[in-house]
Design a protein around this motif. Structure first.
Motif, mmCIF file in Angstrom:
data_model
loop_
_atom_site.group_PDB
_atom_site.id
_atom_site.type_symbol
_atom_site.label_atom_id
_atom_site.label_comp_id
_atom_site.label_asym_id
_atom_site.label_seq_id
_atom_site.Cartn_x
_atom_site.Cartn_y
_atom_site.Cartn_z
ATOM 1 N N UNK A 54 0.672 -1.124 -0.075
ATOM 2 C CA UNK A 54 -0.089 0.065 -0.047
ATOM 3 C C UNK A 54 0.938 1.273 0.174
ATOM 4 N N UNK A 55 2.082 1.284 0.432
ATOM 5 C CA UNK A 55 3.159 2.431 0.596
ATOM 6 C C UNK A 55 3.105 2.624 -0.867
ATOM 7 N N UNK A 56 3.727 1.479 -1.384
ATOM 8 C CA UNK A 56 4.039 1.750 -2.911
ATOM 9 C C UNK A 56 2.907 2.088 -3.893
ATOM 10 N N UNK A 57 1.628 1.707 -3.546
ATOM 11 C CA UNK A 57 0.603 2.023 -4.367
ATOM 12 C C UNK A 57 0.214 3.405 -4.221
ATOM 13 N N UNK A 58 0.500 3.790 -2.817
ATOM 14 C CA UNK A 58 -0.078 5.052 -2.716
ATOM 15 C C UNK A 58 0.982 6.213 -3.670
ATOM 16 N N UNK A 59 2.225 5.784 -4.001
ATOM 17 C CA UNK A 59 2.992 6.601 -4.908
ATOM 18 C C UNK A 59 2.044 6.866 -6.107
ATOM 19 N N UNK A 60 1.559 5.757 -6.772
ATOM 20 C CA UNK A 60 1.046 5.792 -7.919
ATOM 21 C C UNK A 60 -0.382 6.750 -7.787
ATOM 22 N N UNK A 61 -1.045 6.527 -6.695
ATOM 23 C CA UNK A 61 -2.290 7.232 -6.674
ATOM 24 C C UNK A 61 -2.211 8.812 -6.210
ATOM 25 N N UNK A 62 -1.035 8.884 -5.597
ATOM 26 C CA UNK A 62 -0.812 10.469 -5.340
ATOM 27 C C UNK A 62 -0.338 11.138 -6.619
ATOM 28 N N UNK A 63 0.474 10.538 -7.304
ATOM 29 C CA UNK A 63 0.806 11.149 -8.638
ATOM 30 C C UNK A 63 -0.145 11.221 -9.576
ATOM 31 N N UNK A 64 -1.229 10.292 -9.546
ATOM 32 C CA UNK A 64 -2.127 10.260 -10.767
ATOM 33 C C UNK A 64 -3.401 11.260 -10.326
ATOM 34 N N UNK A 65 -3.735 11.540 -8.856
ATOM 35 C CA UNK A 65 -4.563 12.432 -8.334
ATOM 36 C C UNK A 65 -4.067 13.721 -7.929
ATOM 37 N N UNK A 66 -2.673 13.910 -8.098
ATOM 38 C CA UNK A 66 -1.962 15.178 -8.004
ATOM 39 C C UNK A 66 -2.175 15.594 -6.449
ATOM 40 N N UNK A 67 -2.038 14.446 -5.344
ATOM 41 C CA UNK A 67 -2.019 14.818 -4.083
ATOM 42 C C UNK A 67 -0.678 14.934 -3.368
ATOM 43 N N UNK A 68 -0.641 15.903 -2.400
ATOM 44 C CA UNK A 68 0.510 15.914 -2.005
ATOM 45 C C UNK A 68 0.761 14.783 -0.720
ATOM 46 N N UNK A 69 1.906 14.232 -0.796
ATOM 47 C CA UNK A 69 1.985 13.207 0.419
ATOM 48 C C UNK A 69 3.535 12.447 0.062
#
Length: 203
Positions: free
Chosen positions: A138-153
């Motif tokens: 999930x930590x690795x998956x959060x990278x994809x999601x944050x980049x795709x949805x332009x989320x700071x994190x």
């Protein structure tokens, strides 16, 4: 799912296997195009957290954050939960064929009681092991999601650090993933003991 008719169980399992086979990037992009697209359904925002564009009262901020995080969270849930459910269903079906289940039914236990109080506890053990392995993913998956949805994190910071070759940040991220993995293993051990007191840890 164990008490569903075989036909409905097959339909549910087919849908779960389909979701499990989808890459996170493809699933998140599909949700974005379907539920955050003015040409289809503009139910959710496409990017950001919303707080940087419009000032809201402090008591409105949690609801606004949940609204903007709905699609990113749904993306992570849809790639994580199907594998757990499929694993749990397979183990549960195997447990229901064991002799102790026939003994419980012979004593007059209802089907729901047999599942909840007898088979489910044993079926959860392999699922707990799988769940502990999913936390670092999930930590690795959060990278994809944050980049795709332009989320700071942290995920986006990791992507930017990789592009800039910022090795100290990358090493810190790897250390964090290792820490999450260790914490997941400790949590899994505690859950093992809670589900089956017969399990004891030996040095």
């Amino acid at each position: 799912m164990a008490e569903l008719p075989p036909r409905w169980r097959s339909i549910w399992l087919s849908g779960l296997h389909f979701l499990q086979a989808l890459p996170l990037f493809l699933l998140a992009t599909g949700l974005l195009l379907l539920l955050a697209n003015p040409d289809v359904l503009a139910w959710f925002p496409a990017f950001g957290l919303g707080l940087e564009y419009e000032a809201v009262a402090w008591w409105q901020q949690p609801g606004r954050l949940l609204y903007f995080l709905a699609l990113p969270a749904l993306s992570l849930v849809l790639v994580t939960v199907p594998g757990l459910v499929v694993q749990l269903n397979g183990t549960l079906q195997r447990e229901l064929q064991q002799p102790y289940i026939a003994t419980a039914r012979a004593k007059g236990a209802s089907s729901s009681r047999v599942v909840r109080h007898h088979a489910l506890r044993n079926a959860l053990l392999p699922t707990v092991a799988l769940l502990s392995a999913l936390f670092p993913n999930l930590v690795a998956g959060a990278t994809i999601v944050e980049v795709l949805f332009a989320l700071p994190g942290m995920g986006r910071l990791l992507a930017d650090s990789a592009a800039a070759q910022d090795y100290p940040v990358l090493l810190a991220a790897v250390g964090l993933v290792a820490l999450v993995r260790v914490a997941a293993q400790v949590l899994a051990d505690a859950l093992y003991l809670a589900l089956d007191p017969r399990i004891r840890m030996h040095a």
